[in-house]
Design a protein around this motif. Sequence first.
Motif, PDB file in Angstrom:
ATOM      1  N   ASP A 339       0.464  -1.453   0.655  1.00 23.43           N
ATOM      2  CA  ASP A 339      -0.534  -0.060   0.119  1.00 23.43           C
ATOM      3  C   ASP A 339       0.961   1.076   0.240  1.00 23.43           C
ATOM      4  O   ASP A 339       0.680   2.631   0.132  1.00 23.43           O
ATOM      5  CB  ASP A 339      -0.582   0.082   0.936  1.00 23.43           C
ATOM      6  N   GLY A 340       2.127   1.185  -0.106  1.00 21.76           N
ATOM      7  CA  GLY A 340       3.410   1.946  -0.994  1.00 21.76           C
ATOM      8  C   GLY A 340       2.532   3.464  -2.517  1.00 21.76           C
ATOM      9  O   GLY A 340       2.122   2.479  -2.658  1.00 21.76           O
ATOM     10  N   LYS A 341       3.990   4.040  -2.164  1.00 25.61           N
ATOM     11  CA  LYS A 341       4.240   4.641  -3.811  1.00 25.61           C
ATOM     12  C   LYS A 341       4.578   3.592  -4.281  1.00 25.61           C
ATOM     13  O   LYS A 341       5.201   3.287  -4.351  1.00 25.61           O
ATOM     14  CB  LYS A 341       4.333   5.541  -3.607  1.00 25.61           C
ATOM     15  N   GLY A 342       4.146   2.986  -6.091  1.00 25.04           N
ATOM     16  CA  GLY A 342       5.052   2.054  -6.596  1.00 25.04           C
ATOM     17  C   GLY A 342       4.163   0.826  -7.176  1.00 25.04           C
ATOM     18  O   GLY A 342       2.869   0.858  -6.028  1.00 25.04           O
ATOM     19  N   VAL A 366       8.937   2.970  -9.527  1.00 23.64           N
ATOM     20  CA  VAL A 366       8.500   4.050  -9.459  1.00 23.64           C
ATOM     21  C   VAL A 366       8.442   4.518 -10.408  1.00 23.64           C
ATOM     22  O   VAL A 366       7.305   5.678 -11.220  1.00 23.64           O
ATOM     23  CB  VAL A 366       9.475   4.603  -8.230  1.00 23.64           C
ATOM     24  N   LYS A 367       9.148   3.614 -11.750  1.00 21.18           N
ATOM     25  CA  LYS A 367       8.437   4.773 -13.293  1.00 21.18           C
ATOM     26  C   LYS A 367       9.100   3.477 -13.851  1.00 21.18           C
ATOM     27  O   LYS A 367      10.088   2.935 -13.687  1.00 21.18           O
ATOM     28  CB  LYS A 367       9.997   5.402 -12.939  1.00 21.18           C
ATOM     29  N   ILE A 373       4.905   5.921 -11.461  1.00 25.61           N
ATOM     30  CA  ILE A 373       4.192   4.383 -11.018  1.00 25.61           C
ATOM     31  C   ILE A 373       3.912   5.386  -9.851  1.00 25.61           C
ATOM     32  O   ILE A 373       4.533   4.883  -8.659  1.00 25.61           O
ATOM     33  CB  ILE A 373       4.948   3.068 -10.950  1.00 25.61           C
ATOM     34  N   THR A 374       2.850   5.039  -9.506  1.00 26.43           N
ATOM     35  CA  THR A 374       2.222   5.232  -7.885  1.00 26.43           C
ATOM     36  C   THR A 374       1.284   4.277  -7.016  1.00 26.43           C
ATOM     37  O   THR A 374       1.122   3.825  -6.253  1.00 26.43           O
ATOM     38  CB  THR A 374       1.179   6.570  -8.202  1.00 26.43           C
ATOM     39  N   ASP A 375       0.662   3.434  -8.155  1.00 27.57           N
ATOM     40  CA  ASP A 375      -0.233   2.170  -7.142  1.00 27.57           C
ATOM     41  C   ASP A 375       0.156   0.791  -8.518  1.00 27.57           C
ATOM     42  O   ASP A 375       0.053   1.270 -10.385  1.00 27.57           O
ATOM     43  CB  ASP A 375      -1.197   2.716  -7.109  1.00 27.57           C
ATOM     44  N   MET A 376      -0.983  -0.067  -7.886  1.00 20.72           N
ATOM     45  CA  MET A 376      -1.732  -1.294  -9.512  1.00 20.72           C
ATOM     46  C   MET A 376      -1.440  -0.342 -11.145  1.00 20.72           C
ATOM     47  O   MET A 376      -1.228  -0.815 -11.914  1.00 20.72           O
ATOM     48  CB  MET A 376      -1.917  -2.016  -9.015  1.00 20.72           C
ATOM     49  N   MET A 377      -2.616   0.285 -10.534  1.00 19.40           N
ATOM     50  CA  MET A 377      -3.710   0.954 -11.678  1.00 19.40           C
ATOM     51  C   MET A 377      -2.136   1.600 -12.435  1.00 19.40           C
ATOM     52  O   MET A 377      -2.690   1.437 -14.282  1.00 19.40           O
ATOM     53  CB  MET A 377      -4.783   1.261 -12.262  1.00 19.40           C
ATOM     54  N   TYR A 379       0.977   0.929 -13.008  1.00 12.54           N
ATOM     55  CA  TYR A 379       1.541   0.385 -13.764  1.00 12.54           C
ATOM     56  C   TYR A 379       1.150  -0.482 -14.580  1.00 12.54           C
ATOM     57  O   TYR A 379       2.194  -0.688 -15.839  1.00 12.54           O
ATOM     58  CB  TYR A 379       1.499  -0.910 -12.378  1.00 12.54           C
ATOM     59  N   MET A 380      -0.772  -0.617 -14.717  1.00  8.87           N
ATOM     60  CA  MET A 380      -0.765  -1.435 -15.712  1.00  8.87           C
ATOM     61  C   MET A 380      -0.722  -0.525 -17.231  1.00  8.87           C
ATOM     62  O   MET A 380      -0.673  -0.717 -17.755  1.00  8.87           O
ATOM     63  CB  MET A 380      -2.365  -2.299 -15.641  1.00  8.87           C
ATOM     64  N   LYS A 381      -1.227   0.801 -16.957  1.00  7.59           N
ATOM     65  CA  LYS A 381      -1.876   1.852 -18.126  1.00  7.59           C
ATOM     66  C   LYS A 381      -0.396   1.884 -18.204  1.00  7.59           C
ATOM     67  O   LYS A 381      -0.153   2.467 -19.520  1.00  7.59           O
ATOM     68  CB  LYS A 381      -1.642   3.326 -17.287  1.00  7.59           C
ATOM     69  N   ALA A 382       1.027   2.285 -18.010  1.00  9.60           N
ATOM     70  CA  ALA A 382       1.762   2.694 -18.288  1.00  9.60           C
ATOM     71  C   ALA A 382       2.443   1.204 -19.433  1.00  9.60           C
ATOM     72  O   ALA A 382       3.269   1.506 -19.978  1.00  9.60           O
ATOM     73  CB  ALA A 382       3.070   2.655 -17.090  1.00  9.60           C
ATOM     74  N   LEU A 383       1.987   0.115 -18.364  1.00 10.20           N
ATOM     75  CA  LEU A 383       2.316  -1.440 -19.788  1.00 10.20           C
ATOM     76  C   LEU A 383       2.067  -1.065 -20.503  1.00 10.20           C
ATOM     77  O   LEU A 383       2.483  -1.646 -22.218  1.00 10.20           O
ATOM     78  CB  LEU A 383       2.432  -2.534 -18.489  1.00 10.20           C
TER      79      LEU A 383
END
Length: 409
Positions: A339-342, A366-367, A373-377, A379-383
């Motif tokens: 539940d942290g950042k990234g 984190v990037k 990258i702040t969370d799972m969502m 991360y998935m959007k970046a991917l």
Amino acid sequence: MINRILIFAFFTFLFIGKINAQTETQIYNDVVFLSDDKLEGRKTGSEGEKIAAEYIAKRFKEIGLAPKGNNGYFQDFTFTPKTNPHGEVKFSDTNSNNTITGRNILGYIDNNAKQTIIIGAHYDHLGYGGEGSLYRGEKKQIHNGADDNASGVATLLNLAEKLTKTNTGNNYLFMAFSGEEMGLLGSNYFVKNSTINLENVNYMLNMDMVGRLKEDNALAIYGVGTSPIFKHLVTVYNDNFKLILKESGVGPSDHTSFYLNDIPVLHFFTGQHEDYHRPSDDYDKLNYKGMELISEYIYSIITDLDDNGKLPFRKTKNESEDAPRFKVTLGVVPDYMFDGKGMRIDGVSEEKPAQKAGLQKGDVVVKLGEISITDMMSYMKALSSFKSGDSTTVTVERNGKTTEKKVTF
């Protein structure tokens, strides 16, 4: 008088400690049996799964649960498996060379109440691997599924023992589902062929992978939005866990089948790990004290709701519908409990981009490229912005330091 009180407190402590030790031992014994190599991974329809079903039915009988299947404790269902990933499984009334037969196990406590609580956990697993396995070795190996989901079944059995003579405001239907790994088949079949009146079901509790409680005591609970009372209730009775609450009643486990039939649900989960869907998911890696704590916690929730009558149902947003689609994978197991950042990595797959780039378990992404990258969502959007053959940099935090790795998809 003080000495007597101290002596009484001492022996009470010893008695409670003995009960807890016995409880943990039985939970341990149930997991060890269900995840033994002799059951060959409990694949749906296999001989190993049938042995597991017989064991669970025997435990139901020992505990004092009445049979509630259509054949004693059993509810068999036959289906034709899908032939492509986008196809559908079709249930059938007849057996053939192309069909598989799964077996749900159902035990009942009849308190002559108006409503029934369903408590469930799937007991099937992947057998020797195949579709769904994350193992990449050349030699086939048994996937014992100790956490996934012998842990849920053992916790279910523990709850059944707790509820045989208490909390009589509801009836209880305990269900061990088959076919979960192949698409929630057992629970899906049950709601279409229920052995009780679903109109009288109060709510459903599901346990899937509750055996790996970590040092931070993080416990995820899905479905807290499916009844207005849930979110407050799970917080009030929490003394031991760092709770991660999810509103949606839709997820990759059997509670979804009940939510889609307008039944309030709660799903308990201690998180993925590097042994998930691999041969290394064995009994010696489970946290048995943690499983007992989870069982006690769920029991306290059931106790509070014993005289609440039928709970109101509420629809929730399906969070998976917002998830972006992507054509590449980094090859990691995300830590969904973080539940942290990234996005913290909980496992790295062999011969995948992350491993080749030198990423490790525990790294916090984190990037990805130029995208934070702040969370799972996120991360998935970046991917989703990358395609096969693209190269970029991954910025991770490791042991308090920030480092960059080049990755090629």
